[in-house]
Structures are given as C-alpha cells and as structure tokens.
Design a protein around this motif. Structure first.
Motif, short mmCIF file in Angstrom:
data_model
loop_
_atom_site.label_atom_id
_atom_site.label_comp_id
_atom_site.label_asym_id
_atom_site.label_seq_id
_atom_site.Cartn_x
_atom_site.Cartn_y
_atom_site.Cartn_z
N LEU A 272 -23.20 -37.62 6.49
CA LEU A 272 -22.12 -38.37 5.88
C LEU A 272 -22.52 -38.59 4.50
O LEU A 272 -23.71 -38.84 3.84
N TRP A 273 -21.54 -38.61 3.72
CA TRP A 273 -21.34 -39.05 2.16
C TRP A 273 -22.22 -40.48 2.21
O TRP A 273 -21.44 -41.25 2.83
N PHE A 274 -23.05 -40.88 1.37
CA PHE A 274 -23.45 -42.11 1.27
C PHE A 274 -23.32 -42.89 -0.04
O PHE A 274 -23.68 -42.29 -1.00
N HIS A 275 -22.24 -43.75 -0.13
CA HIS A 275 -21.76 -44.44 -1.47
C HIS A 275 -22.07 -45.78 -1.34
O HIS A 275 -21.95 -46.27 -0.40
N VAL A 276 -22.79 -46.26 -2.59
CA VAL A 276 -23.12 -47.63 -2.73
C VAL A 276 -22.38 -48.16 -3.80
O VAL A 276 -22.37 -47.87 -4.80
N ASP A 277 -21.54 -49.09 -3.17
CA ASP A 277 -20.68 -49.99 -4.27
C ASP A 277 -21.43 -51.27 -4.77
O ASP A 277 -21.63 -52.11 -4.06
N ALA A 278 -22.08 -51.03 -5.87
CA ALA A 278 -22.87 -51.92 -6.44
C ALA A 278 -22.20 -52.36 -7.74
O ALA A 278 -22.53 -52.80 -8.94
N ALA A 279 -20.63 -52.48 -7.66
CA ALA A 279 -19.90 -52.93 -8.79
C ALA A 279 -20.42 -54.31 -9.33
O ALA A 279 -20.69 -54.57 -10.62
N TYR A 280 -20.60 -55.35 -8.37
CA TYR A 280 -21.02 -56.57 -8.88
C TYR A 280 -22.70 -56.28 -9.03
O TYR A 280 -23.16 -56.94 -10.01
N GLY A 281 -23.39 -55.91 -7.96
CA GLY A 281 -24.73 -56.17 -8.07
C GLY A 281 -25.71 -55.35 -8.88
O GLY A 281 -26.79 -55.51 -9.28
N GLY A 282 -25.00 -54.32 -9.23
CA GLY A 282 -25.82 -53.01 -9.58
C GLY A 282 -26.98 -53.11 -10.77
O GLY A 282 -28.03 -52.67 -10.47
N PHE A 283 -26.52 -53.98 -11.66
CA PHE A 283 -27.57 -54.10 -12.75
C PHE A 283 -28.64 -55.17 -12.32
O PHE A 283 -29.52 -55.20 -13.37
N PHE A 284 -28.43 -55.66 -11.26
CA PHE A 284 -30.00 -56.58 -10.91
C PHE A 284 -30.90 -55.63 -10.44
O PHE A 284 -32.11 -55.97 -10.38
N GLN A 285 -30.52 -54.31 -10.42
CA GLN A 285 -31.81 -53.26 -10.39
C GLN A 285 -32.57 -53.25 -11.51
O GLN A 285 -33.62 -52.91 -11.40
N LEU A 286 -32.13 -53.94 -12.68
CA LEU A 286 -33.07 -53.74 -13.86
C LEU A 286 -34.17 -54.80 -13.45
O LEU A 286 -35.19 -54.76 -13.98
#
Ligand SMILES: Cc1ncc(COP(=O)(O)O)c(C=O)c1O
Length: 474
Positions: free
Chosen positions: A265-279
């Motif tokens: 399967l294609w694995f998509h992560v919706d990190a629109a809200y959370g994404g930049f906490f990756q920093l």
C-alpha cells in the motif's frame, strides 16, 4: 521608470510614480507594524458587527479609481478588525496559524518581483531558493534526497490531494474503482475529500477503528485489508495522522509502515498540523516510522507560523509524483524538462502559481531553524503546563493525554449543555478563543497551542479563565 504611465481615470496609474509607490508601501508597513504591536491586547475574537460591516462593504468595483490610498487601506484594515484574532496569542481554537512578519515581507517582495516558478528555466535561482526549502523538508523526515521531492502547496488539503492522486496512479493505474483506502474517523476531512475529488466514493473508503487513545488500530487495519483482498478489491492507500486535528493523536506509524510495506500500500502521513514538531526531540520520537512513508503532508502555515496559504508535500519517489501529474504541452516546448531543478508544474496540478518559496525561505534564514525548534518545544511545554492545571480542577475532566499540543476537556460528568456554556463563557473573556469538537459522539472543548506568540503568561491566563468559568457553572 522610463515609460510614460498609462493614464487611468481618477485613480493611480498602473505603475504609480516612485514617490507614490514609496508612500503606499510605507503606509502598509506602518499599518502592519501597528497591527502587530496591538496583537497582545487585541480581543481574541471580534466578529460582533462583522456581518453588518460585510453588508456595508458589498459593492462592485468603481468605474473610476481613487487616489485616496489611505481610505482603501483603512477599509481593508477595518474589515480585518471584525474577525477572529488568528494571529494573536490568545487564539487557541481549531489549528492556529502564526503570521510571521518576515514571511509577509517576503510575500510582498515575491508579488512585486512577479517571477514565474511553474517551470525552472525562467527563474532557476528563485526555484533553487524554493528547493532549499523543499529539500530541507525531505531531510527533516529523512527521505533520501536522490529520489524524493517536495512541493509547496496552498495548504494541507491540496497536499493531501496530490498525495492521493499520486497513490492512486502509482498503485492502481487507470482503472481504479476497485481500489480501497484506509483512514480512521479521526483523520482530517481533507483526506476523504481528496479521495472523492480523485474519483473514489463511499464504497472505496474504509474507516479503520481507533484504540482508546484515538490511534489507528493496526490489527484492524490488517484484517480489513485482508477482507478486501478476499473480496477481489485492491487495497492501495493508508493515511495515518501525525497529529489529528481533534486531539493531536499520532497513529502508530511504525506498525502501519510495516503493514503498508507488506501489503504494497501507499503509506501517506498527514502531518499538516503536527509535522514541524519533528524538529523537536519529543516530536521526532513520537513520529518514529514517518521516515518510512511514501508521502508526508506538512503545513508551514501551521507549525512554521506562516500566514495562511502555504502547505507542503514531500514524496519519496519523485517519478511516481511526476507520472501522476505530468501533462506535456506543445506550447511549453521551448522550456526544458526537469533536470538539476524540477518543473513544479510536472509534479502538481498547478501551472502558474505564486512564488511560495520566498515566504518560507525568508523566515528560515532570518530566524534560523533553531528558533523554530525552540518555539515548538515551548508549545509542548505549555501543553503540559495547562494540562496539569486543568487536571487539578475538580470541575473539569480531561479527555485524552495530549501527544502534541491539543488539550481536550469538558465539564466533569460530561453534561453537554454545561460544556457548551463553558465554551461561551471562556470565549466571552475575549482574552482567549477556543473551539469545540465531537469525539465518538461526545462534546469536547479544545485548547490548541501552536502560535509563536502564545507564551506561558497567556496559557496561565487561559487556565485561570477556564477554571473560573467552570466554577461559575458548578
Ligand atoms: C491534520 C490536518 N490535515 C489537513 C488539514 C488541512 O490543511 P489546510 O487547512 O492547510 O488545507 C488540517 C487543517 O487543520 C489538519 O489539521
């Protein structure tokens, strides 16, 4: 300016004289500087009279222009005053944006320069500056730079749309109506909307159950995929959330990555809200597994505090993205294909579009990545701080332990009417502005802490307002 200005009846020439341009720009800058200085004390919500003002402003553009620039500016500022104060420190509703001055300046510059970036050849170095941003996004999530590609979109919804279209094209080809995709009921609506726009209907959608923490149940995901295969269908996409809008829940990305890899399967992560906490270290730990995604949505107009209008998508396999979006055109034959630099129009639905790179690149370079990391770390701290305050209150019940920066709460006992009144009371303070949601059919209030302008003082004030309001209703 050497050419004679085109005469324009009544109003400014299309290219005003240099001294007029200076005065106009100075008036706008002055207004914005005052506006920004006033955000601290501005009401968190000021829509009263907004609809009446809207009606008064309804008008067709005049045949004859005006030279009263200040009046036009005041009218726009007045319209912007009767709104939620999205950019202020007390705006804790929905998903707050920020509104960085440096991004606004970059935008003014970009619009004034009016460079074209749909294809690389007309403006290689401007495309490069945008690539500096999209390459950085790929690096942030440990995507391989040789194969991956990022694009800046108008927001998370458009990023999710390009992700779904790429997934559909890559996994299903042209006859795709037997494809099935998997999301939870906590996924943002833009994902199912994207699938609908991409040609899928309710029969293609599978809602995967969530666990007690509102995270996707991977065992259920596995068996739903299995059942669909047995029914002769073609499971093709799973969308996981790295921070749901409702509660900030992070789906079990490692387990989902395993299933997606096993099942193709294609694995998509919706990190629109959370994404930049990756920093941050805490965010990176919570998002473990995102680096195995095929695509990730991030929203600089959330986690990088930009003004509304900038989202982003990174895709591990640039060719898959291009195959899904490419449409050759004879009238573009003079312009070379993607090479050292990409042709964004081959990778997205858009041909002409605004230069989005500068408004992200300016803040990143002027403030530095570390400043964003620290600000986002602060938001995680503030979330713990207000959670502790609310947990200590006998009149209040916390919904779920926050994984990122959304705190859900209601009146203890769950009486919906009293919780609704609680929201009204809190928002009547005008110092903070919160919103509510329904989770598994139950009413919850949310505090969502994202803005770079929200600090401990406002969060403590917010906790005090919530507690006093709850006490008054008890
Ligand atoms: C998780 C999530 N995905 C997607 C979106 C849609 O993003 P946008 O509003 O930028 O289109 C949002 C918006 O809040 C969101 O929180």
């Amino acid at each position: 300016m050497s050419a004679e200005p085109v005469p324009v009846s009544g109003g400014f020439p299309f290219d005003p004289a240099p001294e007029e341009m200076r005065a106009m720009a100075a008036a706008v800058a002055e207004a914005l500087i005052d506006w920004t200085a006033g955000l601290e004390d501005a009401p968190a919500e000021a829509t009263e009279g907004g609809i009446e003002l809207a009606r008064r402003l309804a008008a067709a553009p005049p045949e004859t222009g005006t030279r009263d620039f200040q009046h036009v500016l005041e009218e726009a500022l007045g319209a912007a005053r009767r709104t939620f104060e999205y950019s202020g420190p007390g705006y804790l509703a929905y998903i707050p944006g920020g509104g960085l001055y440096t991004a606004a300046l970059a935008e003014f510059l970009a619009q004034g320069l009016n460079r074209y970036v749909g294809l690389w050849q007309p403006s290689p170095a401007i495309v490069q500056l945008e690539e500096n941003v999209t390459r950085w996004l790929c690096t942030l999530f440990d995507f391989p730079l040789e194969t991956s590609q990022g694009v800046l979109t108008s927001g998370g919804s458009m990023a999710n749309l390009s992700a779904v279209v790429t997934a559909r094209h890559s996994r299903l080809g042209e006859d795709f109506l037997d494809g099935t995709y998997y999301v939870t009921d906590q996924a943002h609506g833009s994902n199912t909307k994207a699938a609908t726009i991409a040609g899928f209907g309710a029969r293609n959608l599978r809602l995967v159950p969530t666990d007690a923490e509102l995270r996707m149940d991977p065992v259920a995901l596995s068996s739903m995929i299995q059942a669909d295969r047995e029914a002769g269908l073609r499971p093709f996409l799973v969308v996981a959330a790295a921070g749901t809008t409702n509660t900030g829940a992070v789906d079990p990305l490692e387990a989902i990555a395993d299933i997606a890899a096993r099942e193709g399967l294609w694995f998509h992560v919706d990190a629109a809200y959370g994404g930049f906490f990756q920093l941050t270290d805490r965010g990176r730990a919570r998002f473990r597994g995102a680096e195995r995604a095929d695509s990730i949505t991030v929203d600089p107009h959330k986690g990088l505090f930009l003004p509304y209008g900038t989202g982003g998508l990174i895709v591990r396999d640039r060719e898959a993205m291009r195959d899904a979006h490419f449409e050759g055109a004879a009238y573009l034959q003079d312009l070379p294909p993607s090479g050292e630099l990409p042709n964004y129009n081959e990778l997205t639905p858009e041909l002409s579009r605004d230069v989005r790179g500068l408004r992200v690149w300016f803040p990143l370079v002027l403030h530095g990545v570390e400043a964003f990391r620290e600000a986002l770390d602060e938001k995680l701290d503030l979330t713990e701080r207000i959670t502790a305050e609310l947990e200590a209150d006998p009149n209040i019940e916390i919904g779920w332990d926050p994984e990122l920066t959304v705190v859900t709460f209601r009146m203890r006992g769950g009486d919906e009417q009293r919780s609704r009144r609680l929201l009204e009371r809190i928002n009547a303070s005008k110092r903070v502005f919160l919103s509510s949601t329904l989770i598994r059919g139950a009413y919850w209030l949310r505090v969502c802490i994202v803005s770079h302008r929200t600090h401990a003082d406002r969060i403590d004030e917010c906790a005090a307002i919530i507690r006093a309001s709850a006490a008054a209703l008890t």
